[in-house]
Design a protein around this motif. Structure first.
Motif, short mmCIF file in Angstrom:
data_model
loop_
_atom_site.label_atom_id
_atom_site.label_comp_id
_atom_site.label_asym_id
_atom_site.label_seq_id
_atom_site.Cartn_x
_atom_site.Cartn_y
_atom_site.Cartn_z
N THR A 23 0.83 -1.21 0.00
CA THR A 23 0.00 0.00 0.00
C THR A 23 0.86 1.26 0.00
N THR A 24 2.01 1.20 0.68
CA THR A 24 2.90 2.36 0.71
C THR A 24 3.52 2.60 -0.67
N LEU A 25 3.94 1.53 -1.35
CA LEU A 25 4.52 1.68 -2.68
C LEU A 25 3.47 2.22 -3.65
N TYR A 26 2.24 1.76 -3.53
CA TYR A 26 1.18 2.26 -4.41
C TYR A 26 0.92 3.75 -4.16
N ALA A 29 4.29 5.65 -5.43
CA ALA A 29 4.73 5.51 -6.82
C ALA A 29 3.67 4.99 -7.77
N GLY A 30 2.49 4.63 -7.25
CA GLY A 30 1.43 4.13 -8.12
C GLY A 30 1.66 2.71 -8.60
N ILE A 31 2.64 2.02 -8.05
CA ILE A 31 3.01 0.68 -8.51
C ILE A 31 2.31 -0.37 -7.66
N LYS A 32 1.68 -1.34 -8.33
CA LYS A 32 0.98 -2.41 -7.62
C LYS A 32 1.85 -3.66 -7.62
N LEU A 33 2.07 -4.22 -6.45
CA LEU A 33 2.84 -5.46 -6.32
C LEU A 33 1.91 -6.65 -6.26
N ALA A 34 2.23 -7.69 -6.98
CA ALA A 34 1.43 -8.91 -7.00
C ALA A 34 1.60 -9.68 -5.69
N ASP A 35 0.64 -10.55 -5.39
CA ASP A 35 0.71 -11.37 -4.18
C ASP A 35 1.99 -12.19 -4.13
N SER A 36 2.51 -12.55 -5.29
CA SER A 36 3.68 -13.42 -5.37
C SER A 36 4.98 -12.72 -5.00
N LYS A 37 4.94 -11.41 -4.75
CA LYS A 37 6.16 -10.64 -4.51
C LYS A 37 6.53 -10.54 -3.03
N ASP A 38 5.91 -11.36 -2.16
CA ASP A 38 6.18 -11.23 -0.72
C ASP A 38 7.63 -11.53 -0.38
N ALA A 39 8.22 -12.56 -1.00
CA ALA A 39 9.62 -12.89 -0.71
C ALA A 39 10.55 -11.79 -1.22
N ARG A 50 18.77 -3.48 7.98
CA ARG A 50 20.14 -3.66 8.48
C ARG A 50 20.93 -2.36 8.40
N THR A 51 20.81 -1.68 7.26
CA THR A 51 21.56 -0.43 7.06
C THR A 51 21.21 0.60 8.13
N LEU A 52 19.91 0.70 8.44
CA LEU A 52 19.43 1.69 9.41
C LEU A 52 19.54 1.19 10.85
N LYS A 53 19.95 -0.09 11.01
CA LYS A 53 20.09 -0.71 12.34
C LYS A 53 18.79 -0.64 13.13
N LEU A 54 17.70 -1.04 12.47
CA LEU A 54 16.38 -1.05 13.09
C LEU A 54 16.04 -2.45 13.61
N ALA A 55 15.02 -2.52 14.46
CA ALA A 55 14.69 -3.78 15.12
C ALA A 55 13.94 -4.75 14.22
N GLY A 56 13.29 -4.24 13.16
CA GLY A 56 12.52 -5.12 12.31
C GLY A 56 11.61 -4.34 11.38
N PHE A 57 10.65 -5.04 10.77
CA PHE A 57 9.79 -4.41 9.77
C PHE A 57 8.86 -3.36 10.36
N SER A 58 8.31 -3.62 11.51
CA SER A 58 7.42 -2.62 12.13
C SER A 58 8.19 -1.34 12.42
N ALA A 59 9.40 -1.48 12.93
CA ALA A 59 10.23 -0.31 13.20
C ALA A 59 10.58 0.41 11.90
N TYR A 60 10.79 -0.36 10.83
CA TYR A 60 11.12 0.27 9.55
C TYR A 60 9.96 1.10 9.03
N PHE A 61 8.75 0.59 9.10
CA PHE A 61 7.60 1.34 8.58
C PHE A 61 7.31 2.57 9.43
N GLU A 62 7.60 2.51 10.74
CA GLU A 62 7.49 3.70 11.59
C GLU A 62 8.53 4.75 11.15
#
Length: 281
Positions: A23-26, A29-39, A50-62
């Motif tokens: 939803t953030t990419l859409y 940038a208006g780009i829709k990712l298919a269900d198969s793109k999760d990996a 890793r670059t930002l030294k964050l705790a995980g995905f939730s921290a990254y989206f914050e």
């Protein structure tokens, strides 16, 4: 996808994380990712975590919400850039003929330049047409991904990337690398000078481009947008083209559902519908 952290994954990654990325990419940038793109999303974003030294995905989206400068890094990570020199070669034959038939051509836009192979291919055709690197044609190459634009501006590629380029073109338009660049080639400086590289988000309501444009290459890009977004971008592009301008699409794209905007004139080549053009110089 699993809601739990698989043993082979460094960070917990759930369907909520994947959908947030989509939803953030859409939105950005208006780009829709298919269900198969999760990996793919996991592998691309985990590098930023890793670059930002964050705790995980939730921290990254914050972090993404509160740091606007991360938006470009996010887009760069999730956009796919596949290209080659003279990919879909019939399009470059179309361009050759267009230059012959339209001697007043002044502007060509490559709207998804990726790492540069496509705009350099365009520039080669233009240089050959005029038998000179000094031409009256402005070539603009744009992409939403600032990272690939930097690579494009460098114009350095592995030697095998030009395997399909003719020997004559290799000799005229590329220099073989030496020393640290052994195994690479670089486009000649005169070819680079023919192209202006700029970042453009096709979703923006204003593009920093002079108009009218005579030829737009926008190949295998629209497939990432939904129909509503395609219509908005196509109308903007058709309004930016000269009345006899040419729009060159990718092999997997078809715009017959927009007869009020665009009309087919050949194999994945289109023109704006007469009377639509409202672009100003």
């Amino acid at each position: 996808m699993s809601e739990n952290k698989p043993l082979d994954r460094e960070f917990a990654y759930t369907s909520v994380h994947f959908n947030t990325a989509r939803t953030t990419l859409y939105r950005l940038a208006g780009i829709k990712l298919a269900d198969s793109k999760d990996a793919m999303v996991y592998s691309r974003l985990v590098r930023r975590i890793r670059t930002l030294k964050l705790a995980g995905f939730s921290a990254y989206f914050e972090h993404l919400l509160s740091h606007e400068n991360e938006h470009q890094e996010f887009i760069n990570a999730l956009t796919t850039n596949q290209t080659a020199f003279f990919r879909e070669p019939h399009h470059f034959e179309v361009l050759k003929q267009y230059l012959i038939d339209n001697p007043d051509t002044r502007r060509i836009w490559c709207a998804a330049s990726s790492t540069g192979e496509e705009p350099y291919s365009i520039a080669i055709v233009v240089a050959e047409h005029f038998n000179s690197f000094k031409t009256p044609i402005e070539i603009i190459a744009s992409d939403i991904d600032s990272g690939v634009l930097k690579k494009a501006e460098m114009g350095i590629y592995p030697l095998d990337r030009i395997d399909t380029v003719s020997d004559i073109r290799k000799k005229r338009f590329f220099h073989r690398g030496r020393g640290a660049q052994l195994g690479n080639v670089r486009v000649v400086p005169e070819l680079k000078q023919m192209i202006k590289f700029i970042r453009i988000n096709l979703l923006d309501s204003f593009w920093s481009l002079k108009t009218p444009i005579d030829v737009i290459f926008c190949r295998n890009v629209m497939i990432y947008f939904d129909k509503e977004t395609q219509e908005v971008i196509l109308k903007h592009m058709m309004n930016s083209l000269s009345e006899d301008g040419l729009y060159i699409a990718g092999h997997s794209e078809n715009f017959n559902m927009f007869p009020q905007i665009i009309t087919a004139v050949g194999q994945t080549t289109y023109r704006p519908v007469k009377g639509l053009m409202s672009a100003k110089t």
